[in-house]
Design a protein around this motif. Structure first.
Motif, PDB file in Angstrom:
ATOM      1  N   HIS A  71      13.423  -6.932  -3.447  1.00 14.07           N
ATOM      2  CA  HIS A  71      13.306  -8.014  -2.700  1.00 14.07           C
ATOM      3  C   HIS A  71      13.184  -7.687  -1.213  1.00 14.07           C
ATOM      4  CE1 HIS A  71      13.853 -12.383  -0.878  1.00 14.07           C
ATOM      5  NE2 HIS A  71      14.783 -11.810  -0.127  1.00 14.07           N
ATOM      6  N   VAL A  72      12.194  -8.044  -0.310  1.00 16.45           N
ATOM      7  CA  VAL A  72      11.972  -7.815   0.809  1.00 16.45           C
ATOM      8  C   VAL A  72      11.848  -9.203   2.085  1.00 16.45           C
ATOM      9  CG1 VAL A  72      10.283  -6.316   2.410  1.00 16.45           C
ATOM     10  CG2 VAL A  72      10.649  -5.929  -0.186  1.00 16.45           C
ATOM     11  N   ALA A  73      12.407  -8.823   2.932  1.00 18.86           N
ATOM     12  CA  ALA A  73      12.301  -9.786   4.162  1.00 18.86           C
ATOM     13  C   ALA A  73      12.319  -9.345   5.557  1.00 18.86           C
ATOM     14  CB  ALA A  73      13.517 -10.944   3.840  1.00 18.86           C
ATOM     15  N   ASP A  74      11.657  -9.705   6.379  1.00 20.40           N
ATOM     16  CA  ASP A  74      11.709  -9.493   7.781  1.00 20.40           C
ATOM     17  C   ASP A  74      12.844 -10.364   8.644  1.00 20.40           C
ATOM     18  OD1 ASP A  74      11.527  -9.191  10.674  1.00 20.40           O
ATOM     19  OD2 ASP A  74       9.304  -8.967  10.396  1.00 20.40           O
ATOM     20  N   SER A  83       9.964 -10.948  -3.888  1.00 18.88           N
ATOM     21  CA  SER A  83       9.986 -10.121  -4.703  1.00 18.88           C
ATOM     22  C   SER A  83       8.964  -9.349  -5.017  1.00 18.88           C
ATOM     23  CB  SER A  83      10.740 -10.613  -5.904  1.00 18.88           C
ATOM     24  OG  SER A  83      12.197 -11.315  -5.475  1.00 18.88           O
ATOM     25  N   PHE A  84       9.072  -8.056  -5.347  1.00 14.93           N
ATOM     26  CA  PHE A  84       7.983  -7.276  -5.807  1.00 14.93           C
ATOM     27  C   PHE A  84       8.492  -6.559  -7.339  1.00 14.93           C
ATOM     28  CE2 PHE A  84       7.683  -7.480  -1.456  1.00 14.93           C
ATOM     29  CZ  PHE A  84       6.216  -7.520  -0.961  1.00 14.93           C
ATOM     30  N   ASN A  85       7.484  -6.659  -8.385  1.00 15.78           N
ATOM     31  CA  ASN A  85       7.815  -6.095  -9.505  1.00 15.78           C
ATOM     32  C   ASN A  85       7.833  -4.648  -9.522  1.00 15.78           C
ATOM     33  OD1 ASN A  85       7.975  -8.850 -10.605  1.00 15.78           O
ATOM     34  ND2 ASN A  85       5.568  -8.757 -10.705  1.00 15.78           N
ATOM     35  N   ASP A 117       1.383  -3.374   0.300  1.00 16.08           N
ATOM     36  CA  ASP A 117       0.959  -4.440   1.403  1.00 16.08           C
ATOM     37  C   ASP A 117       2.016  -5.682   1.191  1.00 16.08           C
ATOM     38  OD1 ASP A 117      -0.341  -6.811   2.778  1.00 16.08           O
ATOM     39  OD2 ASP A 117      -1.303  -4.856   3.787  1.00 16.08           O
ATOM     40  N   LEU A 118       2.713  -5.842   2.239  1.00 21.89           N
ATOM     41  CA  LEU A 118       3.818  -6.928   2.333  1.00 21.89           C
ATOM     42  C   LEU A 118       3.255  -8.369   2.087  1.00 21.89           C
ATOM     43  CD1 LEU A 118       6.431  -5.865   4.954  1.00 21.89           C
ATOM     44  CD2 LEU A 118       6.631  -5.598   2.191  1.00 21.89           C
ATOM     45  N   VAL A 119       1.770  -8.512   2.406  1.00 19.13           N
ATOM     46  CA  VAL A 119       1.254  -9.696   2.470  1.00 19.13           C
ATOM     47  C   VAL A 119       0.655  -9.986   1.137  1.00 19.13           C
ATOM     48  CG1 VAL A 119      -0.385 -11.259   3.621  1.00 19.13           C
ATOM     49  CG2 VAL A 119       1.179  -9.962   5.018  1.00 19.13           C
ATOM     50  N   ASN A 120      -0.552  -8.965   0.842  1.00 21.25           N
ATOM     51  CA  ASN A 120      -1.237  -9.134  -0.389  1.00 21.25           C
ATOM     52  C   ASN A 120      -0.621  -8.409  -1.775  1.00 21.25           C
ATOM     53  OD1 ASN A 120      -1.983  -6.551  -0.110  1.00 21.25           O
ATOM     54  ND2 ASN A 120      -3.776  -6.998   1.008  1.00 21.25           N
ATOM     55  N   LYS A 121       0.366  -7.789  -1.481  1.00 17.25           N
ATOM     56  CA  LYS A 121       0.956  -7.092  -2.421  1.00 17.25           C
ATOM     57  C   LYS A 121       0.211  -6.074  -3.152  1.00 17.25           C
ATOM     58  CE  LYS A 121       4.733 -10.319  -3.031  1.00 17.25           C
ATOM     59  NZ  LYS A 121       5.655 -11.041  -3.873  1.00 17.25           N
ATOM     60  N   MET A 122      -0.894  -5.428  -2.465  1.00 16.48           N
ATOM     61  CA  MET A 122      -1.764  -4.536  -3.136  1.00 16.48           C
ATOM     62  C   MET A 122      -1.075  -3.354  -3.220  1.00 16.48           C
ATOM     63  SD  MET A 122      -4.424  -5.931  -4.228  1.00 16.48           S
ATOM     64  CE  MET A 122      -5.534  -4.750  -4.310  1.00 16.48           C
ATOM     65  N   THR A 123      -1.194  -2.496  -4.275  1.00 21.79           N
ATOM     66  CA  THR A 123      -0.544  -1.053  -4.294  1.00 21.79           C
ATOM     67  C   THR A 123      -1.529  -0.083  -4.130  1.00 21.79           C
ATOM     68  OG1 THR A 123       1.133  -1.938  -5.855  1.00 21.79           O
ATOM     69  CG2 THR A 123       0.946   0.345  -5.663  1.00 21.79           C
ATOM     70  N   ASP A 124      -1.172   0.912  -3.222  1.00 21.54           N
ATOM     71  CA  ASP A 124      -2.011   2.144  -3.077  1.00 21.54           C
ATOM     72  C   ASP A 124      -1.282   3.366  -3.495  1.00 21.54           C
ATOM     73  OD1 ASP A 124      -4.285   0.969  -1.951  1.00 21.54           O
ATOM     74  OD2 ASP A 124      -3.422   0.977   0.160  1.00 21.54           O
ATOM     75  N   THR A 125      -1.903   4.406  -3.896  1.00 16.48           N
ATOM     76  CA  THR A 125      -1.190   5.511  -4.595  1.00 16.48           C
ATOM     77  C   THR A 125      -1.632   6.587  -3.495  1.00 16.48           C
ATOM     78  OG1 THR A 125      -1.144   4.737  -6.647  1.00 16.48           O
ATOM     79  CG2 THR A 125      -0.905   6.947  -6.450  1.00 16.48           C
ATOM     80  N   ILE A 126      -0.530   7.473  -2.999  1.00 14.94           N
ATOM     81  CA  ILE A 126      -0.918   8.783  -2.411  1.00 14.94           C
ATOM     82  C   ILE A 126      -0.794  10.103  -3.183  1.00 14.94           C
ATOM     83  CG2 ILE A 126      -0.365  10.111  -0.226  1.00 14.94           C
ATOM     84  CD1 ILE A 126       0.186   7.197   1.142  1.00 14.94           C
ATOM     85  N   TYR A 127      -1.468  10.725  -3.446  1.00 19.61           N
ATOM     86  CA  TYR A 127      -1.032  11.880  -4.267  1.00 19.61           C
ATOM     87  C   TYR A 127      -0.615  13.157  -3.298  1.00 19.61           C
ATOM     88  CZ  TYR A 127      -2.427   9.400  -8.473  1.00 19.61           C
ATOM     89  OH  TYR A 127      -2.325   8.510  -9.333  1.00 19.61           O
ATOM     90  N   SER A 128       0.264  13.840  -3.478  1.00 19.15           N
ATOM     91  CA  SER A 128       0.849  14.911  -2.453  1.00 19.15           C
ATOM     92  C   SER A 128      -0.304  16.242  -2.889  1.00 19.15           C
ATOM     93  CB  SER A 128       2.089  15.340  -2.459  1.00 19.15           C
ATOM     94  OG  SER A 128       2.360  16.254  -1.544  1.00 19.15           O
ATOM     95  N   GLU A 129      -0.616  16.929  -1.742  1.00 16.83           N
ATOM     96  CA  GLU A 129      -1.235  18.418  -2.144  1.00 16.83           C
ATOM     97  C   GLU A 129       0.046  19.257  -2.241  1.00 16.83           C
ATOM     98  OE1 GLU A 129      -4.362  19.260   0.781  1.00 16.83           O
ATOM     99  OE2 GLU A 129      -4.225  17.066   1.417  1.00 16.83           O
ATOM    100  N   VAL A 130       0.999  18.919  -1.978  1.00 17.71           N
ATOM    101  CA  VAL A 130       2.234  19.865  -2.129  1.00 17.71           C
ATOM    102  C   VAL A 130       3.309  19.322  -3.067  1.00 17.71           C
ATOM    103  CG1 VAL A 130       1.595  21.309  -0.217  1.00 17.71           C
ATOM    104  CG2 VAL A 130       3.332  19.480   0.006  1.00 17.71           C
ATOM    105  N   GLU A 131       4.132  20.297  -3.755  1.00 20.20           N
ATOM    106  CA  GLU A 131       5.076  19.672  -4.343  1.00 20.20           C
ATOM    107  C   GLU A 131       6.280  19.389  -3.469  1.00 20.20           C
ATOM    108  OE1 GLU A 131       8.149  21.045  -8.146  1.00 20.20           O
ATOM    109  OE2 GLU A 131       6.579  22.498  -7.118  1.00 20.20           O
TER     110      GLU A 131
END
Length: 380
Positions: A71-74, A83-85, A117-131
């Motif tokens: 659950h997220v709130a400003d 709430s975010f699944n 994104d807190l508004v549209n709830k779209m998920t982005d994935t960032i893959y790290s170049e280092v461990e």
């Protein structure tokens, strides 16, 4: 200087007491500027909760079914983002969540960073170049993700350029993981992180900049690592606490002044540039709370830096305790005995007041501002 850094909750809170809709027995209008009513979906109960950059994050679970959400709130703008699944269908959990550029940023597995994104709830994935080995928690300093309470050591990575990563010497054991913390409020430019243990009696803290470079470091002497290193950031200097000592360091690392006390410092809260609320203890520590009867006897005092004097001192004896340092008063809550010790910051005069239910104090991980939760109402 009116500090964001008001308080850090100390240790644990009562879990067995029922929440009450009654207000605490002191004048809310005088002590707090505003409040927020926490509301989430029906049939869900609140679990682990924290505040990051003025945003409330809470693990919530369905009372009947195995459904978990975030659950997220400003809080300040009173915006409930809902709430975010769990994004991981296998059933694992967030290692940590935080706020970043109007997004929820979180870790769910090694070498992968997610943003929602807190508004549209779209998920982005960032893959790290280092461990990297983030284990428990982190804060965002600009675009840098910096680990705290990490058993592997001090670690940071830039989420926009994930080949920019730093890792400082890991610990030898789990007992001192809370030493891996950061100065408050968290800055986009320069922060104190640490520390790592060089020898049996030495911890080292590091000043790291926005490029994840170490500008300087400082060694601190310890006999008991369970007494945390804690630092606060002002415009021109840092305050740094070790076991019995508080130091003032310029932003270039030079020592401006140092004060060593004859007792161990459990915690401290800057009120302004010249006054500190200090919590001393003769036995026990913040990690284990050890004492003859599993309670803690400690002294709260107001220390004046300019005159090197203690203005007032009060003795408190709690089994469970939490502090809220407000505009005019310190509110010390003993949830075991349902009491509030209200201490006047100027005079040190104290009165005991009854509390009808559970009180929790939260510290914003980024700003250091503290909040008081009573029932489902968050006050600040």
């Amino acid at each position: 200087m009116r500090l964001y850094i008001l308080a850090n909750f100390i240790f644990s809170f009562l879990t067995g007491c029922k929440e009450s809709k009654e207000l605490p027995p002191f004048n809310m209008a005088d002590e707090f500027n505003d409040h927020y009513e926490i509301f989430f979906e029906k049939d869900f109960s609140r679990g682990y909760t924290w505040i990051d950059s003025g945003f409330l994050f809470s693990h919530i679970s369905h009372k009947k079914y195995d459904i978990k959400k975030i659950h997220v709130a400003d809080i300040k703008r009173k915006i409930n983002y809902g709430s975010f699944n769990w994004p991981d269908k296998i059933g694992s959990y967030y290692f940590s969540c935080g706020y970043w550029n109007n997004k929820m940023i979180y870790l769910n597995s090694d070498d992968v960073i997610y943003t929602v994104d807190l508004v549209n709830k779209m998920t982005d994935t960032i893959y790290s170049e280092v461990e990297f080995n983030f284990m428990k928690d982190f804060v965002m300093s600009g675009n840098n993700l910096i680990s705290i309470n990490n058993v592997y050591g001090i670690e940071a990575i830039n989420v926009l350029s994930t080949n920019r990563r730093m890792f400082l010497k890991p610990y030898r054991g789990f007992i001192v993981y809370t030493q891996n913390n950061i100065s408050l409020p968290v800055s986009k430019d320069l922060n104190l992180v640490g520390g790592t243990d060089k020898r049996d009696s030495t911890l080292t803290v590091y000043a790291i900049d926005s490029s994840l470079q170490i500008n300087w470091s400082r060694d601190l002497k310890y006999t008991d690592f369970a007494f945390e290193t804690k630092s606060y950031s002002f415009k021109d200097f840092f305050l740094l606490k070790s076991e019995k000592t508080i130091e003032c360091l310029s932003k270039n690392g030079s020592l401006l002044w140092s004060k060593t006390f004859d007792r161990k410092i459990l915690n401290y809260f800057p009120i302004n540039e010249y006054e500190l609320v200090i919590v001393f203890t003769d036995f026990g520590n913040e990690m284990t709370g050890t004492s003859p009867d599993k309670s803690l006897n400690f002294d709260v005092c107001l220390y004046d830096i300019s005159t090197d004097s203690i203005k007032w001192q009060r003795n408190l004896f709690y089994q469970t305790r939490s502090f809220f340092v407000g505009k005019e008063y310190i509110l010390g809550f003993d949830n075991e005995n349902l009491e509030c010790n209200k201490i006047d910051l100027k005079s040190g005069s104290m009165q005991k007041l009854p509390v009808s239910g559970k009180v929790e104090v939260f510290r914003d991980k980024i700003t250091g501002e503290n909040y008081l939760l009573y029932g489902k109402t968050l006050f600040w």
